[in-house]
Design a protein around this motif. Structure first.
Motif, mmCIF file in Angstrom:
data_model
loop_
_atom_site.group_PDB
_atom_site.id
_atom_site.type_symbol
_atom_site.label_atom_id
_atom_site.label_comp_id
_atom_site.label_asym_id
_atom_site.label_seq_id
_atom_site.Cartn_x
_atom_site.Cartn_y
_atom_site.Cartn_z
ATOM 1 N N LYS A 152 0.854 -1.177 0.000
ATOM 2 C CA LYS A 152 0.000 0.000 0.000
ATOM 3 C C LYS A 152 0.891 1.228 0.000
ATOM 4 O O LYS A 152 1.731 1.409 0.869
ATOM 5 N N SER A 153 0.718 2.064 -1.025
ATOM 6 C CA SER A 153 1.489 3.306 -1.089
ATOM 7 C C SER A 153 0.629 4.377 -1.730
ATOM 8 O O SER A 153 0.216 4.246 -2.880
ATOM 9 N N ASP A 154 0.314 5.409 -0.965
ATOM 10 C CA ASP A 154 -0.562 6.469 -1.436
ATOM 11 C C ASP A 154 0.249 7.441 -2.285
ATOM 12 O O ASP A 154 0.612 8.527 -1.852
ATOM 13 N N LEU A 155 0.542 7.062 -3.522
ATOM 14 C CA LEU A 155 1.436 7.846 -4.360
ATOM 15 C C LEU A 155 0.856 9.189 -4.784
ATOM 16 O O LEU A 155 1.593 10.046 -5.267
ATOM 17 N N ASP A 156 -0.446 9.382 -4.617
ATOM 18 C CA ASP A 156 -0.973 10.702 -4.942
ATOM 19 C C ASP A 156 -0.742 11.680 -3.795
ATOM 20 O O ASP A 156 -0.961 12.877 -3.947
ATOM 21 N N ARG A 157 -0.258 11.174 -2.657
ATOM 22 C CA ARG A 157 -0.005 12.060 -1.534
ATOM 23 C C ARG A 157 1.439 12.011 -1.038
ATOM 24 O O ARG A 157 1.966 13.005 -0.568
ATOM 25 N N VAL A 158 2.066 10.881 -1.103
ATOM 26 C CA VAL A 158 3.467 10.805 -0.707
ATOM 27 C C VAL A 158 4.261 10.240 -1.869
ATOM 28 O O VAL A 158 3.710 9.670 -2.796
ATOM 29 N N GLY A 159 5.525 10.395 -1.815
ATOM 30 C CA GLY A 159 6.346 9.802 -2.864
ATOM 31 C C GLY A 159 7.512 10.662 -3.284
ATOM 32 O O GLY A 159 8.622 10.500 -2.799
ATOM 33 N N LEU A 160 7.288 11.608 -4.176
ATOM 34 C CA LEU A 160 8.385 12.307 -4.816
ATOM 35 C C LEU A 160 9.044 13.317 -3.880
ATOM 36 O O LEU A 160 8.398 14.213 -3.346
ATOM 37 N N VAL A 161 10.344 13.146 -3.705
ATOM 38 C CA VAL A 161 11.140 14.082 -2.931
ATOM 39 C C VAL A 161 11.928 14.988 -3.876
ATOM 40 O O VAL A 161 12.254 16.114 -3.548
ATOM 41 N N HIS A 162 12.227 14.469 -5.046
ATOM 42 C CA HIS A 162 12.925 15.247 -6.075
ATOM 43 C C HIS A 162 12.540 14.676 -7.417
ATOM 44 O O HIS A 162 11.946 13.605 -7.517
ATOM 45 N N ARG A 163 12.855 15.403 -8.487
ATOM 46 C CA ARG A 163 12.500 14.974 -9.821
ATOM 47 C C ARG A 163 13.639 15.310 -10.778
ATOM 48 O O ARG A 163 14.459 16.179 -10.496
ATOM 49 N N ILE A 164 13.680 14.615 -11.893
ATOM 50 C CA ILE A 164 14.612 14.956 -12.956
ATOM 51 C C ILE A 164 13.841 15.006 -14.258
ATOM 52 O O ILE A 164 12.753 14.449 -14.379
ATOM 53 N N ASP A 165 14.414 15.680 -15.234
ATOM 54 C CA ASP A 165 13.741 15.877 -16.509
ATOM 55 C C ASP A 165 13.416 14.560 -17.197
ATOM 56 O O ASP A 165 14.074 13.536 -16.970
ATOM 57 N N LYS A 166 12.451 14.625 -18.064
ATOM 58 C CA LYS A 166 12.068 13.471 -18.868
ATOM 59 C C LYS A 166 13.276 12.846 -19.567
ATOM 60 O O LYS A 166 13.457 11.630 -19.559
ATOM 61 N N ASP A 167 14.114 13.661 -20.191
ATOM 62 C CA ASP A 167 15.237 13.138 -20.969
ATOM 63 C C ASP A 167 16.538 13.048 -20.187
ATOM 64 O O ASP A 167 17.592 12.769 -20.766
ATOM 65 N N THR A 168 16.493 13.279 -18.880
ATOM 66 C CA THR A 168 17.640 13.035 -18.018
ATOM 67 C C THR A 168 17.512 11.624 -17.450
ATOM 68 O O THR A 168 16.443 11.237 -16.982
ATOM 69 N N SER A 169 18.579 10.867 -17.499
ATOM 70 C CA SER A 169 18.581 9.513 -16.939
ATOM 71 C C SER A 169 19.187 9.539 -15.539
ATOM 72 O O SER A 169 19.832 10.508 -15.150
ATOM 73 N N GLY A 170 18.966 8.450 -14.782
ATOM 74 C CA GLY A 170 19.667 8.316 -13.519
ATOM 75 C C GLY A 170 18.801 8.092 -12.306
ATOM 76 O O GLY A 170 17.625 7.714 -12.406
ATOM 77 N N LEU A 171 19.384 8.343 -11.134
ATOM 78 C CA LEU A 171 18.843 7.882 -9.854
ATOM 79 C C LEU A 171 17.833 8.833 -9.221
ATOM 80 O O LEU A 171 18.023 10.048 -9.202
ATOM 81 N N LEU A 172 16.780 8.218 -8.679
ATOM 82 C CA LEU A 172 15.743 8.917 -7.931
ATOM 83 C C LEU A 172 15.380 8.087 -6.705
ATOM 84 O O LEU A 172 15.365 6.860 -6.769
ATOM 85 N N VAL A 173 15.065 8.760 -5.591
ATOM 86 C CA VAL A 173 14.527 8.067 -4.432
ATOM 87 C C VAL A 173 13.089 8.503 -4.244
ATOM 88 O O VAL A 173 12.760 9.688 -4.370
ATOM 89 N N ILE A 174 12.220 7.549 -3.968
ATOM 90 C CA ILE A 174 10.800 7.815 -3.756
ATOM 91 C C ILE A 174 10.434 7.329 -2.364
ATOM 92 O O ILE A 174 10.759 6.198 -1.981
ATOM 93 N N ALA A 175 9.773 8.179 -1.588
ATOM 94 C CA ALA A 175 9.345 7.805 -0.235
ATOM 95 C C ALA A 175 8.058 6.998 -0.301
ATOM 96 O O ALA A 175 7.179 7.281 -1.107
ATOM 97 N N LYS A 176 7.932 6.022 0.565
ATOM 98 C CA LYS A 176 6.745 5.159 0.580
ATOM 99 C C LYS A 176 5.833 5.438 1.769
ATOM 100 O O LYS A 176 4.744 4.869 1.868
ATOM 101 N N THR A 177 6.265 6.299 2.680
ATOM 102 C CA THR A 177 5.445 6.660 3.832
ATOM 103 C C THR A 177 5.541 8.164 4.052
ATOM 104 O O THR A 177 6.468 8.825 3.581
ATOM 105 N N GLU A 178 4.579 8.694 4.784
ATOM 106 C CA GLU A 178 4.575 10.123 5.111
ATOM 107 C C GLU A 178 5.813 10.491 5.913
ATOM 108 O O GLU A 178 6.426 11.552 5.694
ATOM 109 N N TYR A 179 6.198 9.628 6.852
ATOM 110 C CA TYR A 179 7.389 9.919 7.649
ATOM 111 C C TYR A 179 8.651 9.935 6.788
ATOM 112 O O TYR A 179 9.496 10.836 6.909
ATOM 113 N N ALA A 180 8.801 8.952 5.922
ATOM 114 C CA ALA A 180 9.981 8.908 5.050
ATOM 115 C C ALA A 180 10.041 10.144 4.173
ATOM 116 O O ALA A 180 11.118 10.708 3.932
ATOM 117 N N LEU A 181 8.890 10.584 3.686
ATOM 118 C CA LEU A 181 8.847 11.785 2.856
ATOM 119 C C LEU A 181 9.345 12.998 3.625
ATOM 120 O O LEU A 181 10.168 13.780 3.136
#
Length: 352
Positions: A152-181
């Motif tokens: 269970k992960s409410d991705l419409d409310r938690v998740g993205l901490v940072h973003r990169i462009d569509k055509d940029t490749s590489g690493l992203l971290v996504i939070a799975k809980t409100e606390y982690a976010l």
């Protein structure tokens, strides 16, 4: 009650391409001076009243993550506010999305636990749904992944901490809980994460190491671009540090570390100093900007454009403190195949 409500970073483009190198629009920094007539009140209740569009859970987890500071010290949710208290709050405010449709889209997950998931994103994939990109995004792919694994992960409310462009490749971290976010949000806000980008830029960059500094804001004529305002009259303060990794006569491979996180920071800064990213169409880097424009050379560059059909930017490293274990985690993404192919071609070219 006096307030100073400051949104962190730039507004979003309403276009088909995502705009952020970094964390634009994902954090909000609140500064509050408690009124002289305020009765003693738990700070979680105080902030819930003050910030009506935040849930009790979000405020609780924000306190737990150490993102609520009173008179210079982090406090827990049971702290009672007093008249004159100076309160500083860092709220993670992820983009609110409509119903996310899980989609079976391949995604390279390099690490996952109950708190976070780390993804090595391919170039061409948009991070989250938006204008012109309502599905087929990384968020849609992750929603399918979580659903398939019974998570269970409410991705419409938690998740993205940072973003990169569509055509940029590489690493992203996504939070799975409100606390982690909330916990990760402070690290990105404070710039304590460890991230390096690789880029190919036009021209032979003069110095082995350097710093580019200059306010970045929306271009006054071309609203699809960001630009540098060196006099500081417009835009926001931005600093990019770079190190040359390899030279290929007419382009240079550089490693970049961002001291700030502005929209298109690397792309705008390197264009400003005359070294536009290789094959960056939005910033005119998809033209031959350096070198002798002879038929064989021109054809060679076209061949490189074909193997690397996007701007040459890759989020190479990602390091952060884990929300639960409090241990440092560090990841490296190898050079993607298209950039690697371009390097091979340029190496062969300069050796001729």
């Amino acid at each position: 009650m006096k307030t100073d409500n400051e949104e962190f970073l730039e507004e979003e483009f309403s276009t088909q391409e995502e705009n952020e190198e970094e964390s634009a629009g994902l954090f909000e920094h609140l500064n509050v001076t408690v009124d002289k007539n305020q009765e003693p009140l738990r700070i979680d209740k105080f902030l819930f009243i003050f910030r009506k569009n935040s849930s009790r859970n979000k405020i609780s987890q924000t306190c737990r993550a150490g993102n609520v500071v009173v008179n210079g010290n982090s406090v827990k949710q049971n702290y009672r506010v007093k008249p004159g208290d100076q309160i500083s709050v860092l709220l993670a405010t992820p983009k609110r999305l409509n119903l996310i449709i899980p989609q079976d889209i391949p995604v390279n997950i390099v690490y996952e636990d109950e708190d976070v998931v780390v993804v090595d994103k391919e170039a061409g994939m948009v991070v989250h749904p938006g204008h012109g990109n309502y599905d087929g995004t990384l968020v849609n792919a992750l929603a399918f992944h979580f659903e398939k694994n019974g998570q269970k992960s409410d991705l419409d409310r938690v998740g993205l901490v940072h973003r990169i462009d569509k055509d940029t490749s590489g690493l992203l971290v996504i939070a799975k809980t409100e606390y982690a976010l909330s916990f990760l949000a402070k690290q990105f806000f404070d710039r304590t994460t460890k991230r390096l980008y690789w880029a190919f830029v036009w021209g032979n960059v003069e110095d082995e190491k350097g710093t580019i500094e200059g306010n970045i804001g929306r271009h006054l004529k071309n609203r699809m671009q960001m630009t540098v305002f060196p006099d500081g009259s417009l835009g926001k303060h931005a600093v990019t540090h770079y190190t040359v990794l390899e030279r290929f006569r007419y382009i240079t491979w550089v490693e970049c570390k961002l001291e700030t996180g502005r929209t298109h920071q690397i792309r705008a800064h390197f264009k400003y100093i005359g070294h536009t990213l290789f094959n960056d169409e939005r910033y005119e880097g998809n033209q031959i900007l350096k070198g002798i424009n002879m038929p064989k050379y021109k054809q060679f560059v076209k061949n490189v454009f074909e193997v690397l059909p996007r701007h040459a930017l890759h989020a190479h490293t990602l390091g952060f403190i884990h929300p639960t274990t409090k241990k440092e985690m560090y990841f490296e993404s190898p050079m993607p195949a298209d950039m690697d192919a371009a390097v091979s071609k340029w190496r062969n070219y300069v050796e001729q």
